[in-house]
Design an enzyme around this catalytic site. Structure first.
Site, PDB file in Angstrom:
ATOM      1  N   HIS A   1      -6.564  -3.517   4.365  1.00 31.31           N
ATOM      2  CA  HIS A   1      -7.731  -2.309   4.068  1.00 31.31           C
ATOM      3  C   HIS A   1      -7.980  -2.030   5.652  1.00 31.31           C
ATOM      4  O   HIS A   1      -7.795  -2.355   6.693  1.00 31.31           O
ATOM      5  CB  HIS A   1      -9.007  -2.936   3.697  1.00 31.31           C
ATOM      6  CG  HIS A   1      -8.839  -3.315   2.159  1.00 31.31           C
ATOM      7  ND1 HIS A   1      -8.575  -2.548   1.143  1.00 31.31           N
ATOM      8  CD2 HIS A   1      -8.921  -4.557   1.602  1.00 31.31           C
ATOM      9  CE1 HIS A   1      -8.433  -3.159  -0.018  1.00 31.31           C
ATOM     10  NE2 HIS A   1      -8.648  -4.383   0.390  1.00 31.31           N
TER      11      HIS A   1
ATOM     12  N   ARG B   1       0.913  -1.147  -0.038  1.00 31.66           N
ATOM     13  CA  ARG B   1       0.018  -0.057   0.085  1.00 31.66           C
ATOM     14  C   ARG B   1       0.765   1.260   0.020  1.00 31.66           C
ATOM     15  O   ARG B   1       0.226   2.321   0.122  1.00 31.66           O
ATOM     16  CB  ARG B   1      -0.984  -0.089   1.074  1.00 31.66           C
ATOM     17  CG  ARG B   1      -1.780  -1.043   1.259  1.00 31.66           C
ATOM     18  CD  ARG B   1      -2.760  -1.664   0.070  1.00 31.66           C
ATOM     19  NE  ARG B   1      -3.673  -2.373   0.339  1.00 31.66           N
ATOM     20  CZ  ARG B   1      -4.393  -3.271  -0.561  1.00 31.66           C
ATOM     21  NH1 ARG B   1      -3.850  -2.803  -1.890  1.00 31.66           N
ATOM     22  NH2 ARG B   1      -5.258  -4.060  -0.295  1.00 31.66           N
TER      23      ARG B   1
ATOM     24  N   ASP C   1      -1.325 -13.089  -0.647  1.00 29.56           N
ATOM     25  CA  ASP C   1      -2.168 -12.080  -1.240  1.00 29.56           C
ATOM     26  C   ASP C   1      -2.550 -11.093  -0.201  1.00 29.56           C
ATOM     27  O   ASP C   1      -3.784 -10.578  -0.055  1.00 29.56           O
ATOM     28  CB  ASP C   1      -3.391 -12.602  -1.934  1.00 29.56           C
ATOM     29  CG  ASP C   1      -3.980 -11.674  -2.809  1.00 29.56           C
ATOM     30  OD1 ASP C   1      -3.679 -10.421  -2.879  1.00 29.56           O
ATOM     31  OD2 ASP C   1      -5.133 -11.718  -3.340  1.00 29.56           O
TER      32      ASP C   1
END
Ligand code: ZN
Length: 439
Positions: free
Chosen positions: A311, A66, A307
């Site tokens: 979030h 991110r 993966d």
């Protein structure tokens, strides 16, 4: 640099066909000596590996860190710390940052952040197309020079078949694997979970297995003509495993990975609209789970990758179809993988191939071996430690996991990167809990 003695453990080193009780001496960042217990010599620092497996450092070839752009979800620093806690000495991070990693400058930025963090190794994966738009090839040569280890538009499929063909041809010039997120967008439509009985019960739109399989078949057909290397990301269906198995039998340079959630959970985990069970590709059916486990057992699936997709809470605390895709994986992967060995007949050597040897080979990075002279990236795995997943204690910034509260068996007791102990759990968590409960 301090020398380290890893003593009393069982070495599992499938790359060198070694499996048994050895002590391991680490000096100058390398494996200096492997010897019978008590005979490797003295060191500045001792890692007690009694009852543990000493394995080549785990490598997670598919994570999302991110940064740049979404530092509120995760940073290179927090992600690399989560990696260490989960037993990973290295991770490869996808390009769907902001800006997208589609130039040498962004690649360099990520590499610099990783060097500054000085935790797990972080290898950037470059975008396949400019801006992940699927229109024209990104600056693959320039990114290769800056340090990318593969090419991928992960998060999005490459719908343009001609572009995929060119990516395979061009990446072959740099011996870079093209990592494919396989999803036919027209077939997937507005689906937000697997197309199956659970979606029907919940009144949600589903995406069929064929959305994945049609693209896997296409990319294998392209690979047959282009050469180069194709790596299938997060295989989730029985049909995908079958396609990869048949392509390998024909001698094609295709590899594949599966994520722990896809061999652990079915679509039932969505339960009553649990957004922590929402990801792309989605959780599938029991026969798909079985096929993935069989694919790992027989080597059709080369690698296990998490993966890891952090979030913010606000992106998951919404209606199911509006929620963000993905779950965090770095700090829960190891025990879920060890369950394959305990319960599903996957040998420990096969597991370590999938978690270390094969990712190193596919990405062309150091690691995957405990041979004398190789880089001292080592994970000390306690296969029996019992603990409970408490998302609030994750080192990742994110908490989006479907495994919160699960009773787990197995953890990383020490994670050593380049000959330095970067993570160490002196007393296994379970023991610590029991002790504090006894007070
Ligand atoms: Zn993906």
């Amino acid at each position: 640099m301090a020398t380290i003695l890893i003593s009393g453990g069982t070495i599992i080193d499938p790359a060198n066909d070694r499996h048994g009780p050895f002590d391991l001496l680490v000096a100058d960042g390398r494996i200096a000596r492997l010897a019978a217990p008590g005979e490797a010599g003295e060191a500045d620092e001792v890692v007690d590996a009694a009852g543990c497996w000493v394995v080549p450092g785990l490598i997670d070839m598919h994570v999302h860190l991110r940064e740049p752009g979404y530092e509120y979800k995760e940073t290179v620093q927090s992600g690399a710390q989560a990696a260490l806690a989960g037993g990973f000495t290295a991770v490869a991070c996808m390009a769907n940052t902001n800006p997208v990693n589609d130039t040498g400058a962004v690649t360099k930025y990520i590499v610099e952040k990783a060097v500054a963090a000085d935790l797990a190794r972080v290898y950037p994966i470059g975008a396949l197309s400019v801006g992940l738009k699927g229109e024209r090839l990104a600056e693959i040569g320039e990114m290769h020079e800056a340090g990318i280890v593969a090419v991928s538009d992960d998060g999005r499929p490459v719908m343009d078949s001609a572009l995929m063909r060119h990516a395979l041809e061009y990446s072959a010039m740099f011996d870079l694997a093209v990592i494919a997120h396989e999803e036919d967008l027209a077939l997937a439509g507005e689906g937000c979970m697997n197309e199956g009985p659970t979606a029907f019960r919940l009144g949600l739109k589903g995406m069929p297995s064929a959305a994945e399989e049609a693209m896997v078949a296409r990319d294998i057909a392209l690979l047959e003509r282009t050469g180069g290397r194709l790596h299938i990301a997060h295989a989730s269906t029985a049909g995908t495993v079958d396609l990869v198995r048949r392509a390998k039998a024909r001698g094609l340079a295709v590899t594949a990975e599966a994520a722990p959630h896809h061999f652990t959970l079915t679509e039932d985990a969505v339960g009553a609209y649990d957004t922590n069970a929402k990801m792309a590709p989605p959780l599938r059916l029991a026969n798909d789970v079985q096929a993935i486990i069989e694919g790992l057992r027989d080597g059709t699936i080369d690698a296990i990758a998490t993966d890891h997709a952090p979030h913010h809470r606000d992106e998951k605390d919404v209606e199911f179809d509006a929620a963000a895709n993905g779950i965090v994986g770095l700090e829960t992967a190891l025990p879920l993988c060890l369950a394959l060995v305990r319960e599903h007949g996957v040998t420990i050597d096969t597991l370590i191939r999938a978690l270390s040897v094969n990712p190193a080979r596919i990405l062309g990075v150091p690691g995957g071996s405990l041979a004398e002279g190789s880089t001292a990236d080592v994970t000390v795995v306690d296969p029996d430690a019992a603990w409970q997943v408490e998302p609030e204690r994750f080192h990742s910034k994110a908490r989006n996991t479907p495994f919160g509260g699960w009773a787990m068996t197995g953890l990383a007791r020490a994670t050593i990167v380049g000959g330095v102990v970067k993570w160490r759990l002196l007393v296994p968590a379970a023991t610590r809990r029991k002790r504090s409960a006894a007070r």
